[in-house]
Every structure is written in C-alpha cells, then in structure tokens.
Design a protein around this motif. Structure first.
Motif, PDB file in Angstrom:
ATOM      1  N   VAL A  53       0.789  -1.570  -0.258  1.00  0.00           N
ATOM      2  CA  VAL A  53      -0.024   0.604   0.106  1.00  0.00           C
ATOM      3  C   VAL A  53       0.894   1.526   0.355  1.00  0.00           C
ATOM      4  CG1 VAL A  53      -2.220   0.910   1.714  1.00  0.00           C
ATOM      5  CG2 VAL A  53      -1.720  -1.002   1.757  1.00  0.00           C
ATOM      6  N   GLN A  54       0.293   2.375  -1.058  1.00  0.00           N
ATOM      7  CA  GLN A  54       0.971   3.940  -0.662  1.00  0.00           C
ATOM      8  C   GLN A  54       0.377   4.194  -0.781  1.00  0.00           C
ATOM      9  OE1 GLN A  54       3.639   4.367  -4.615  1.00  0.00           O
ATOM     10  NE2 GLN A  54       3.310   6.115  -3.901  1.00  0.00           N
ATOM     11  N   ALA A  55      -0.097   4.976  -0.062  1.00  0.00           N
ATOM     12  CA  ALA A  55      -0.587   7.094   0.957  1.00  0.00           C
ATOM     13  C   ALA A  55      -0.232   8.358  -0.533  1.00  0.00           C
ATOM     14  CB  ALA A  55      -0.138   6.572   1.562  1.00  0.00           C
ATOM     15  N   LEU A  56      -0.997   8.812  -1.201  1.00  0.00           N
ATOM     16  CA  LEU A  56      -0.156   9.600  -1.438  1.00  0.00           C
ATOM     17  C   LEU A  56      -0.215  10.656  -0.414  1.00  0.00           C
ATOM     18  CD1 LEU A  56      -1.693   9.438  -5.126  1.00  0.00           C
ATOM     19  CD2 LEU A  56       0.195   8.891  -4.645  1.00  0.00           C
ATOM     20  N   MET A  57      -0.936  10.842  -0.120  1.00  0.00           N
ATOM     21  CA  MET A  57      -0.926  12.414   1.066  1.00  0.00           C
ATOM     22  C   MET A  57      -0.502  11.940   2.924  1.00  0.00           C
ATOM     23  SD  MET A  57      -4.734  14.202  -0.325  1.00  0.00           S
ATOM     24  CE  MET A  57      -5.489  13.443  -2.390  1.00  0.00           C
ATOM     25  N   GLY A  58       0.480  12.281   3.253  1.00  0.00           N
ATOM     26  CA  GLY A  58       0.578  12.076   4.349  1.00  0.00           C
ATOM     27  C   GLY A  58       0.293  13.008   5.746  1.00  0.00           C
TER      28      GLY A  58
END
Length: 318
Positions: A53-58
């Motif tokens: 999983v990768q989240a664009l917004m941290g």
C-alpha cells in the motif's frame, strides 16, 4: 546483437534463484495506491500481507488542495488498484482520477455510500460533504467498499480480505462506542467544536455537537473579516472558551479569533490540535485511523469539560 533464447532463460532463472524469498512474495502482492491516509489504513488492515500500500498524502497534507505530482502519476498508472475518497475531497485531482478510471481499476470508495446517509455541502451546490471518516459507524461503510474493491481486484484473496475486514470493523465498533461514551460526558451547553474549517459535521451529527468552521467544507474557501467578527461575537455572547486547531490547516484564522475575543475582554484558549483531513505521523498511534479518532474524541472531551482517560481508548486497553 542476437541473444540466444536458451541462454537468456537460464540467466533469468539463475537471477530468480539468487533473489531473497521476500522479494518474490512482494512481487506477488497486490499493488494498491490510496489517496489519503485514512483509506490507506483501511487497505492495510484488510489486505494484510497480500497487499503493498502507498498513500499519496501523508501527515499534515490538505487533500482539498493537493495536486498529483509526476511521481504520483507513475505510481497511479502502475497500480493494480487505486482507491480514492471521491465526493470532491480530492478536488484538484478529480479530473485526473476520473480519466484514470476509464482505463484502470480505480474506485471512489466514499461515493458508494447511500446518498441518504450523506450531508450536503454549502460550498458546492449539488455535492456532499466528503469527511465521512469523522463518524466511525459511517466510515465502516467505506471500509466495506474498500474490502469489496480488494476482492474484485484479487478474488483469490477473498477469504483473507473478508476475515481481516471483520476484525477491523470490530475495532471500529469499539471505537464508536468509546467515542460516544467519552463525548457524552461533556456538558450539553459546552458541546460546541469551533475549528478552522467544516471537517467535523459528520462528527457533530453522530455525537450531538454543534460544529462551527471558520472556513467552509473546502479549505479553498476564504474567511473574511465579517466572518471572523461574527464568530468573535458568538464566542463572547455564548461564553465559549476553547477552540481547536487542525493539523492540516493553518491556524491563522484561529489566532485571529482568539485575538478578537481578547480585545472584547473574553479569554479563549486553544483546546488542542485535532486531526481533520489527515492522520498523524506514520508509525504513531495517531498515524492510524483508530488513533486519529480516539485522539480527537479524547482531546475534545478534555477541553470542553468532559471526563476522559489521559491516554484515551488506548489507555483503557493497556
């Protein structure tokens, strides 16, 4: 240059045997890209070892104003599954995401929630308030949509996704129960949450709080001097003594309110920092959805005269 096919296959096999087993497992995982941390948290909990999983917004990132970077575009184009909130939360990315959905597996997980459960948006006619995660019971419906998107993308993982989703939904049921319990201790006359923008309407609707945002649902809207003046008058006339800042929105307008109230002889303090459009830093409790909402409920209760454990729900479990 002519390459001998048999030699090429032999070399490839040798390289494959030399790679660690973890690399092969990683290559078999479903590659999922989520826009927000809240959605990524759901994917992580449901997908387990079967997803990457990768989240664009941290942490601290405002989704209303976020625009995709070149790196994001590459990640989104290469993903097996893209999950985003929709409902115009990712306003600056919407056209891109809609276009991406025409050729890939792209799911707006909040848009499948029945319209009769959604709140309207004063900022955008004909649209809904996108901040569904502020009500854990409503967010559970989004979690189910995330589960279904994972199953559609990888049917062979259905049993694991279903089991993991049920365990995660059980956590959310405990979270909703705790949130309701701790917020019910706030005196009725004090149940007012004034913050930088209207991210807490689902929270207020679920737990019986009046919610006031200096800006509208979108942080792109501006708060004029008249709006600040009206809110200062409200703070003074209703004897409201605590307001809240948000991790993903500038505190400039909140500070203007405090200063305006002080000029009227009314002391107002910052009741705490709330997570609105983004979770906390990765690796922290507040960097999970459960931790985010636990923190908000505990902070609001403590600031407004309620009773809450010092360490929130986490403290009760330890």
């Amino acid at each position: 240059m002519i390459i001998n096919k048999r030699a090429f296959l032999a070399a490839a096999a040798a390289i494959s045997m030399a790679l660690p087993a973890s690399w092969a497992v990683a290559q078999e995982r479903l590659n999922v890209v989520a826009t927000t941390g809240m959605i990524a948290d759901a994917v992580t909990n449901i997908g387990g070892d079967l997803v990457e999983v990768q989240a664009l917004m941290g942490a601290g990132v405002d989704p209303h104003a976020y625009r995709q970077t070149r790196t994001d575009i590459v990640a989104l184009a290469n993903a097996d599954l893209v999950v985003w909130n929709g409902l115009y939360l990712e306003a600056q990315m919407e056209d891109f995401m809609v276009g991406l959905s025409e050729g890939g597996n792209v799911v707006a997980v909040a848009e499948a929630v029945p319209a009769n459960l959604l709140l309207g948006s004063e900022d955008y006619e004909g649209r809904f308030d996108p901040h569904l995660w502020m009500n854990p019971n409503l967010w559970s419906r989004v979690v189910v949509n995330v589960r279904d998107a994972l199953i559609d993308a990888s049917p062979e993982g259905a049993d694991a996704f279903n089991a993991n989703a049920e365990a995660y939904l059980d956590q959310l049921r405990h979270l909703a129960s705790y949130t309701n319990e701790v917020l019910s201790t706030v005196p009725v006359e004090s149940r007012v949450v004034l913050s930088a923008h209207d991210a807490f309407n689902y929270f207020g609707n679920a737990f019986g709080f009046e919610v006031v945002g200096i800006q509208g649902i979108s942080t792109e809207s501006e708060a004029g001097l008249q709006r600040i003046g009206e809110l200062v008058d409200m703070l003074v006339s209703r004897d409201i003594r605590a307001v809240f800042v948000e991790t993903s929105v500038s505190d400039r307008n909140i500070q203007a309110l405090i200063e305006g109230a002080a000029a009227e002889g009314h002391e107002v303090v910052i009741g705490g920092e709330l997570f609105s459009d983004a979770m906390g830093e990765p690796g922290t409790y507040e960097g999970t959805y459960v931790g985010m909402i636990d923190h908000n409920a505990t902070t609001i209760s403590a600031a407004l005269g309620g009773q809450s454990p010092e360490d929130g729900m986490l403290g009760l479990l330890n």
